[in-house]
Design a protein around this motif. Sequence first.
Motif, PDB file in Angstrom:
ATOM      1  N   ALA A 159     -50.869  -8.453 -30.254  1.00 22.10           N
ATOM      2  CA  ALA A 159     -51.604  -9.720 -30.342  1.00 22.10           C
ATOM      3  C   ALA A 159     -50.633 -10.898 -30.282  1.00 22.10           C
ATOM      4  O   ALA A 159     -50.876 -11.884 -29.560  1.00 22.10           O
ATOM      5  N   MET A 160     -49.535 -10.797 -31.013  1.00 23.90           N
ATOM      6  CA  MET A 160     -48.537 -11.870 -30.997  1.00 23.90           C
ATOM      7  C   MET A 160     -47.901 -11.994 -29.613  1.00 23.90           C
ATOM      8  O   MET A 160     -47.660 -13.099 -29.125  1.00 23.90           O
ATOM      9  N   ARG A 161     -47.646 -10.861 -28.988  1.00 25.16           N
ATOM     10  CA  ARG A 161     -47.057 -10.910 -27.646  1.00 25.16           C
ATOM     11  C   ARG A 161     -47.994 -11.604 -26.671  1.00 25.16           C
ATOM     12  O   ARG A 161     -47.543 -12.402 -25.825  1.00 25.16           O
ATOM     13  N   ALA A 162     -49.289 -11.347 -26.774  1.00 26.77           N
ATOM     14  CA  ALA A 162     -50.255 -12.004 -25.893  1.00 26.77           C
ATOM     15  C   ALA A 162     -50.275 -13.509 -26.145  1.00 26.77           C
ATOM     16  O   ALA A 162     -50.362 -14.318 -25.204  1.00 26.77           O
ATOM     17  N   GLN A 163     -50.190 -13.895 -27.404  1.00 26.87           N
ATOM     18  CA  GLN A 163     -50.162 -15.320 -27.743  1.00 26.87           C
ATOM     19  C   GLN A 163     -48.906 -15.982 -27.194  1.00 26.87           C
ATOM     20  O   GLN A 163     -48.951 -17.094 -26.663  1.00 26.87           O
ATOM     21  N   MET A 164     -47.770 -15.283 -27.324  1.00 26.76           N
ATOM     22  CA  MET A 164     -46.525 -15.835 -26.813  1.00 26.76           C
ATOM     23  C   MET A 164     -46.527 -15.908 -25.287  1.00 26.76           C
ATOM     24  O   MET A 164     -45.902 -16.791 -24.695  1.00 26.76           O
ATOM     25  N   GLU A 165     -47.232 -14.995 -24.657  1.00 25.78           N
ATOM     26  CA  GLU A 165     -47.353 -15.034 -23.196  1.00 25.78           C
ATOM     27  C   GLU A 165     -48.095 -16.293 -22.763  1.00 25.78           C
ATOM     28  O   GLU A 165     -47.716 -16.959 -21.788  1.00 25.78           O
ATOM     29  N   GLN A 166     -49.153 -16.652 -23.501  1.00 24.98           N
ATOM     30  CA  GLN A 166     -49.869 -17.893 -23.201  1.00 24.98           C
ATOM     31  C   GLN A 166     -48.939 -19.098 -23.323  1.00 24.98           C
ATOM     32  O   GLN A 166     -48.940 -19.986 -22.458  1.00 24.98           O
ATOM     33  N   ILE A 167     -48.170 -19.120 -24.405  1.00 26.59           N
ATOM     34  CA  ILE A 167     -47.249 -20.234 -24.612  1.00 26.59           C
ATOM     35  C   ILE A 167     -46.157 -20.234 -23.541  1.00 26.59           C
ATOM     36  O   ILE A 167     -45.828 -21.272 -22.965  1.00 26.59           O
ATOM     37  N   GLY A 168     -45.623 -19.048 -23.248  1.00 23.01           N
ATOM     38  CA  GLY A 168     -44.556 -18.941 -22.259  1.00 23.01           C
ATOM     39  C   GLY A 168     -44.978 -19.409 -20.883  1.00 23.01           C
ATOM     40  O   GLY A 168     -44.203 -20.059 -20.171  1.00 23.01           O
ATOM     41  N   GLN A 169     -46.209 -19.106 -20.498  1.00 21.19           N
ATOM     42  CA  GLN A 169     -46.700 -19.533 -19.190  1.00 21.19           C
ATOM     43  C   GLN A 169     -46.787 -21.047 -19.089  1.00 21.19           C
ATOM     44  O   GLN A 169     -46.722 -21.613 -17.994  1.00 21.19           O
ATOM     45  N   ALA A 170     -46.927 -21.708 -20.245  1.00 17.31           N
ATOM     46  CA  ALA A 170     -47.071 -23.172 -20.245  1.00 17.31           C
ATOM     47  C   ALA A 170     -45.748 -23.911 -20.383  1.00 17.31           C
ATOM     48  O   ALA A 170     -45.714 -25.138 -20.244  1.00 17.31           O
ATOM     49  N   GLU A 208     -50.233 -26.119 -29.632  1.00 18.14           N
ATOM     50  CA  GLU A 208     -51.018 -26.552 -30.783  1.00 18.14           C
ATOM     51  C   GLU A 208     -52.283 -25.717 -30.950  1.00 18.14           C
ATOM     52  O   GLU A 208     -52.743 -25.497 -32.069  1.00 18.14           O
ATOM     53  N   ARG A 209     -52.817 -25.220 -29.861  1.00 15.31           N
ATOM     54  CA  ARG A 209     -54.035 -24.400 -29.941  1.00 15.31           C
ATOM     55  C   ARG A 209     -53.727 -22.978 -30.393  1.00 15.31           C
ATOM     56  O   ARG A 209     -54.437 -22.407 -31.228  1.00 15.31           O
ATOM     57  N   VAL A 210     -52.650 -22.400 -29.877  1.00 10.53           N
ATOM     58  CA  VAL A 210     -52.351 -20.986 -30.126  1.00 10.53           C
ATOM     59  C   VAL A 210     -51.613 -20.782 -31.447  1.00 10.53           C
ATOM     60  O   VAL A 210     -51.872 -19.814 -32.172  1.00 10.53           O
ATOM     61  N   TRP A 211     -50.709 -21.681 -31.788  1.00  6.65           N
ATOM     62  CA  TRP A 211     -49.784 -21.454 -32.903  1.00  6.65           C
ATOM     63  C   TRP A 211     -50.483 -21.177 -34.240  1.00  6.65           C
ATOM     64  O   TRP A 211     -50.063 -20.271 -34.971  1.00  6.65           O
TER      65      TRP A 211
END
Length: 360
Positions: free
Chosen positions: A218-229, A240-243
Motif C-alpha cells: 500500500a505504501m509503495r503504491a502511494q509512493m508511486e503516485q507521488i513519484g510520478q508527480a 498533500e492528498r496522499v501523504w
Amino acid sequence: MDHFYALIMAGGGGTRLWPLSRKTRPKQSLPLVEDRSMFQISVERLAPLMPPENVFVVTGSAYVEQLHASTPQIPLENFVVEPVGRDSGPAAALGIVHIQRRDPDAVIAILAADHHIADVPKFLRVLSAAGELAQRGYIATLGISPSFPSTGYGYIKRGESLGQAGEFYTYLAERFAEKPDIQTAVEFLESGLYSWNSGMFICRADNVLAEFERQRPAMRAQMEQIGQAVGQPGYHAVLERVWPEIERISLDYAVMEGAQKMAIIPVDMGWSDIGSWSTLFDVLTGDGDGNVQRGTEQRHVMIDTKNTFVFGDRMVVTIGVDDLVIVDTHDVLLVCHRSRSEDVRSVVNMLKADGDETHL
C-alpha cells in the motif's frame, strides 16, 4: 562510484535534548559537538565521496530554510519536504523516489543528521564498501562494533560470511534485536556476533523500493503516485492528498528487518547517536574530574563536582555534586541525574499534553 547518492534524514525533533532542542531549532541544527551544527558536519564529511548535488535531505517545511542556509552548497531542490512527520519509513521512501526520478540507477546511502563519527576517513571507506555490496543486490547496513553492553541501542546479529569488501569483512544479517535488558546486552557483547544498529543503510533504489512493494504494497503504491508527480506542476497537490493516508512506521519496521538480502558490515569508527544529554556527554572530552562545560558562557564554577555536564549561556555554579546534567537556557533550567537523561522526553510529552507551546 558512479550513481552514488546520500539521503540525510533531518526531520527529527530531538526531544531528549530539550530544552536546548526546540520545535523552531531542532537538534540537527545545533552546534553540540563542534562549532558547526550536527547537520553541517553530516553534509561536509560526505564531500570527498560525492558532489553536493548528489546529497538529498528529507526534512519538515519549518526546517528547510535554516538547513539550506547552513549548507548552501546543496541545491535547494534537493531538500525533500514532508508535509507532516510520518516516521522514518515514509520519509526515507519519499527521498528515495525523488532520487530515483533523477537517476534510476542510483545507489543511496540513507544517513542521519545527528550522528557523531570520530574516524571520518574510515566512515567514507566503509560507505564505499557498502556501495559495492549494494551493487551486488544487497541492502547493506553499518553495524557498530559494541564497546559496552548498551541497553539504549538495537542490535543486529551477523550470520554467514559474504567475504571482504575493501578492508571490511561483510556478512549476511541474521536478525535484528530490539533494545535489550542489561543481561541480554551482556550476552550479545560476549557472543561477538552482535553489532549496534546504526540505522544507516546503503542500497540500490530499485532494490529497496522492491522491498516496499513486497512488504508494504500500500505504501509503495502511494509512493508511486507521488513519484510520478515529481517535477510536475501538480506535485504538491498530489503530495498533500496522499501523504496523510500513509502509514506511520519506522524504516526498520517497514522493510529493513524483513529484507531478503540484508548484509552487515561491522565497523568501529567512533560512532555515537547523539540522542540524549548522556550520549552527548560521552562524546565530549571532560576535565580531570570528568566534567564537561558547554555554552556561550566560557566560565562555569565547579567546586567538588565530578562527572557533571553543564550547558549554559550564563555562569552556572555547582558545589559538591556528582553525575548531573544541567542545561540553562533563556527560559528553562533543567537539572537531572545523568542516568535519567532519557526521561527528558517525558517532560516534553507532558508539556504537549498541557498545551504548553511556549516551552516546546
